[in-house]
Design a protein around this motif. Sequence first.
Motif, PDB file in Angstrom:
ATOM      1  N   LEU A   9       0.831  -1.203   0.000  1.00  0.00           N
ATOM      2  CA  LEU A   9       0.000   0.000   0.000  1.00  0.00           C
ATOM      3  C   LEU A   9       0.865   1.253   0.000  1.00  0.00           C
ATOM      4  CD1 LEU A   9      -2.871   1.086  -0.032  1.00  0.00           C
ATOM      5  CD2 LEU A   9      -2.914   0.850   2.453  1.00  0.00           C
ATOM      6  N   ASP A  10       1.950   1.245   0.757  1.00  0.00           N
ATOM      7  CA  ASP A  10       2.884   2.377   0.726  1.00  0.00           C
ATOM      8  C   ASP A  10       3.403   2.615  -0.691  1.00  0.00           C
ATOM      9  OD1 ASP A  10       2.756   3.000   3.440  1.00  0.00           O
ATOM     10  OD2 ASP A  10       4.603   1.910   3.946  1.00  0.00           O
ATOM     11  N   GLN A  11       3.806   1.536  -1.354  1.00  0.00           N
ATOM     12  CA  GLN A  11       4.327   1.666  -2.717  1.00  0.00           C
ATOM     13  C   GLN A  11       3.239   2.139  -3.677  1.00  0.00           C
ATOM     14  OE1 GLN A  11       6.627  -1.632  -4.200  1.00  0.00           O
ATOM     15  NE2 GLN A  11       7.894  -1.714  -2.362  1.00  0.00           N
ATOM     16  N   LEU A  12       2.032   1.623  -3.511  1.00  0.00           N
ATOM     17  CA  LEU A  12       0.921   2.038  -4.359  1.00  0.00           C
ATOM     18  C   LEU A  12       0.648   3.528  -4.191  1.00  0.00           C
ATOM     19  CD1 LEU A  12      -1.457   1.408  -6.273  1.00  0.00           C
ATOM     20  CD2 LEU A  12      -2.795   0.836  -4.225  1.00  0.00           C
ATOM     21  N   LEU A  13       0.594   4.006  -2.949  1.00  0.00           N
ATOM     22  CA  LEU A  13       0.330   5.420  -2.701  1.00  0.00           C
ATOM     23  C   LEU A  13       1.444   6.306  -3.264  1.00  0.00           C
ATOM     24  CD1 LEU A  13      -1.199   5.305   0.891  1.00  0.00           C
ATOM     25  CD2 LEU A  13      -2.404   5.486  -1.297  1.00  0.00           C
ATOM     26  N   GLU A  14       2.688   5.856  -3.165  1.00  0.00           N
ATOM     27  CA  GLU A  14       3.804   6.601  -3.754  1.00  0.00           C
ATOM     28  C   GLU A  14       3.653   6.662  -5.272  1.00  0.00           C
ATOM     29  OE1 GLU A  14       7.634   5.089  -2.528  1.00  0.00           O
ATOM     30  OE2 GLU A  14       7.063   5.158  -0.407  1.00  0.00           O
ATOM     31  N   GLN A  15       3.288   5.546  -5.876  1.00  0.00           N
ATOM     32  CA  GLN A  15       3.111   5.491  -7.322  1.00  0.00           C
ATOM     33  C   GLN A  15       1.956   6.397  -7.762  1.00  0.00           C
ATOM     34  OE1 GLN A  15       2.270   1.556  -8.854  1.00  0.00           O
ATOM     35  NE2 GLN A  15       3.003   2.106 -10.871  1.00  0.00           N
ATOM     36  N   ILE A  16       0.861   6.385  -7.007  1.00  0.00           N
ATOM     37  CA  ILE A  16      -0.261   7.263  -7.318  1.00  0.00           C
ATOM     38  C   ILE A  16       0.170   8.720  -7.237  1.00  0.00           C
ATOM     39  CG2 ILE A  16      -2.486   8.097  -6.418  1.00  0.00           C
ATOM     40  CD1 ILE A  16      -3.080   5.094  -5.728  1.00  0.00           C
ATOM     41  N   ASN A  17       0.923   9.062  -6.207  1.00  0.00           N
ATOM     42  CA  ASN A  17       1.402  10.435  -6.055  1.00  0.00           C
ATOM     43  C   ASN A  17       2.266  10.845  -7.244  1.00  0.00           C
ATOM     44  OD1 ASN A  17       1.745  12.920  -4.548  1.00  0.00           O
ATOM     45  ND2 ASN A  17       3.838  12.244  -4.184  1.00  0.00           N
ATOM     46  N   THR A  18       3.155   9.974  -7.677  1.00  0.00           N
ATOM     47  CA  THR A  18       4.013  10.263  -8.825  1.00  0.00           C
ATOM     48  C   THR A  18       3.187  10.393 -10.096  1.00  0.00           C
ATOM     49  OG1 THR A  18       5.894   9.128  -7.820  1.00  0.00           O
ATOM     50  CG2 THR A  18       5.942   9.401 -10.212  1.00  0.00           C
ATOM     51  N   LYS A  19       2.297   9.429 -10.324  1.00  0.00           N
ATOM     52  CA  LYS A  19       1.511   9.427 -11.561  1.00  0.00           C
ATOM     53  C   LYS A  19       0.485  10.552 -11.600  1.00  0.00           C
ATOM     54  CE  LYS A  19       2.200   4.675 -12.893  1.00  0.00           C
ATOM     55  NZ  LYS A  19       1.563   3.456 -13.394  1.00  0.00           N
ATOM     56  N   SER A  20       0.103  11.069 -10.446  1.00  0.00           N
ATOM     57  CA  SER A  20      -0.866  12.164 -10.429  1.00  0.00           C
ATOM     58  C   SER A  20      -0.311  13.408 -11.109  1.00  0.00           C
ATOM     59  CB  SER A  20      -1.290  12.486  -8.997  1.00  0.00           C
ATOM     60  OG  SER A  20      -0.232  13.111  -8.281  1.00  0.00           O
ATOM     61  N   GLN A  21       1.018  13.505 -11.199  1.00  0.00           N
ATOM     62  CA  GLN A  21       1.684  14.650 -11.822  1.00  0.00           C
ATOM     63  C   GLN A  21       1.968  14.427 -13.303  1.00  0.00           C
ATOM     64  OE1 GLN A  21       1.967  17.341  -9.811  1.00  0.00           O
ATOM     65  NE2 GLN A  21       0.997  15.984  -8.318  1.00  0.00           N
ATOM     66  N   ALA A  22       1.618  13.247 -13.812  1.00  0.00           N
ATOM     67  CA  ALA A  22       1.914  12.903 -15.207  1.00  0.00           C
ATOM     68  C   ALA A  22       0.890  13.521 -16.153  1.00  0.00           C
ATOM     69  CB  ALA A  22       1.938  11.382 -15.359  1.00  0.00           C
ATOM     70  N   ASP A  23       1.124  13.337 -17.417  1.00  0.00           N
ATOM     71  CA  ASP A  23       0.213  13.804 -18.457  1.00  0.00           C
ATOM     72  C   ASP A  23      -1.040  12.936 -18.446  1.00  0.00           C
ATOM     73  OD1 ASP A  23      -1.132  14.353 -20.851  1.00  0.00           O
ATOM     74  OD2 ASP A  23       0.704  14.374 -22.047  1.00  0.00           O
ATOM     75  N   PRO A  24      -2.217  13.529 -18.294  1.00  0.00           N
ATOM     76  CA  PRO A  24      -3.456  12.740 -18.263  1.00  0.00           C
ATOM     77  C   PRO A  24      -3.709  11.920 -19.524  1.00  0.00           C
ATOM     78  CG  PRO A  24      -3.857  14.958 -17.455  1.00  0.00           C
ATOM     79  CD  PRO A  24      -2.464  14.940 -18.029  1.00  0.00           C
ATOM     80  N   SER A  25      -3.070  12.271 -20.629  1.00  0.00           N
ATOM     81  CA  SER A  25      -3.249  11.477 -21.847  1.00  0.00           C
ATOM     82  C   SER A  25      -2.482  10.163 -21.790  1.00  0.00           C
ATOM     83  CB  SER A  25      -2.840  12.277 -23.088  1.00  0.00           C
ATOM     84  OG  SER A  25      -1.435  12.472 -23.133  1.00  0.00           O
ATOM     85  N   THR A  26      -1.537  10.057 -20.845  1.00  0.00           N
ATOM     86  CA  THR A  26      -0.751   8.828 -20.719  1.00  0.00           C
ATOM     87  C   THR A  26      -0.889   8.171 -19.348  1.00  0.00           C
ATOM     88  OG1 THR A  26       1.221  10.050 -20.015  1.00  0.00           O
ATOM     89  CG2 THR A  26       0.960   9.638 -22.392  1.00  0.00           C
ATOM     90  N   SER A  27      -1.610   8.809 -18.436  1.00  0.00           N
ATOM     91  CA  SER A  27      -1.730   8.286 -17.067  1.00  0.00           C
ATOM     92  C   SER A  27      -3.192   8.258 -16.642  1.00  0.00           C
ATOM     93  CB  SER A  27      -0.930   9.150 -16.088  1.00  0.00           C
ATOM     94  OG  SER A  27      -1.237   8.808 -14.746  1.00  0.00           O
ATOM     95  N   TYR A  28      -3.701   7.056 -16.401  1.00  0.00           N
ATOM     96  CA  TYR A  28      -5.075   6.912 -15.910  1.00  0.00           C
ATOM     97  C   TYR A  28      -5.238   7.613 -14.563  1.00  0.00           C
ATOM     98  CZ  TYR A  28      -9.431   4.589 -14.470  1.00  0.00           C
ATOM     99  OH  TYR A  28     -10.707   4.317 -14.044  1.00  0.00           O
ATOM    100  N   THR A  29      -4.228   7.519 -13.721  1.00  0.00           N
ATOM    101  CA  THR A  29      -4.269   8.165 -12.414  1.00  0.00           C
ATOM    102  C   THR A  29      -4.413   9.675 -12.561  1.00  0.00           C
ATOM    103  OG1 THR A  29      -2.929   6.405 -11.434  1.00  0.00           O
ATOM    104  CG2 THR A  29      -2.985   8.500 -10.248  1.00  0.00           C
ATOM    105  N   ALA A  30      -3.578  10.282 -13.401  1.00  0.00           N
ATOM    106  CA  ALA A  30      -3.649  11.732 -13.618  1.00  0.00           C
ATOM    107  C   ALA A  30      -4.994  12.114 -14.236  1.00  0.00           C
ATOM    108  CB  ALA A  30      -2.503  12.190 -14.507  1.00  0.00           C
ATOM    109  N   LYS A  31      -5.512  11.277 -15.126  1.00  0.00           N
ATOM    110  CA  LYS A  31      -6.804  11.551 -15.751  1.00  0.00           C
ATOM    111  C   LYS A  31      -7.916  11.557 -14.699  1.00  0.00           C
ATOM    112  CE  LYS A  31      -9.973   9.830 -19.271  1.00  0.00           C
ATOM    113  NZ  LYS A  31     -10.213   8.815 -20.287  1.00  0.00           N
ATOM    114  N   LEU A  32      -7.916  10.552 -13.814  1.00  0.00           N
ATOM    115  CA  LEU A  32      -8.931  10.492 -12.760  1.00  0.00           C
ATOM    116  C   LEU A  32      -8.865  11.718 -11.864  1.00  0.00           C
ATOM    117  CD1 LEU A  32      -8.671   6.748 -11.651  1.00  0.00           C
ATOM    118  CD2 LEU A  32     -10.644   7.832 -12.748  1.00  0.00           C
ATOM    119  N   ILE A  33      -7.677  12.045 -11.395  1.00  0.00           N
ATOM    120  CA  ILE A  33      -7.515  13.179 -10.486  1.00  0.00           C
ATOM    121  C   ILE A  33      -7.885  14.476 -11.188  1.00  0.00           C
ATOM    122  CG2 ILE A  33      -5.818  14.509  -9.151  1.00  0.00           C
ATOM    123  CD1 ILE A  33      -4.539  11.770  -8.421  1.00  0.00           C
TER     124      ILE A  33
END
Length: 110
Positions: A9-33
């Motif tokens: 869960l720690d790793q997942l949350l870190e990955q979500i935090n990183t991906k939240s800053q990515a381009d929404p066209s390439t990151s589902y996480t960034a798109k959701l946020i």
Amino acid sequence: MTLTLGQALDQLLEQINTKSQADPSTSYTAKLIGQGTAHCAKKLGEEGVELALALVSGSATDVAHEAADLLYHFGVALASRGISGPDVVGVIVARIGRSGLEEKASRTPS
């Protein structure tokens, strides 16, 4: 590699935090946020229902997959509000050793 649920869960949350800053066209996480907290909350609710249904009538594999989906969307929803894993851990630690009934009775209505 074997991880505990907490480590994963720690790793997942870190990955979500990183991906939240990515381009929404390439990151589902960034798109959701990028679609806002209400959308993230809706997705979290949908995943909760899917897990509940799997618990009742799905296989153990189905339950594990839906639980993983729920944890992912939990992390995304937290990130959409700027709430960190340590914020949640602090509340959990404060509750350790208290009965659930005692803890619920101590809450002030919001």
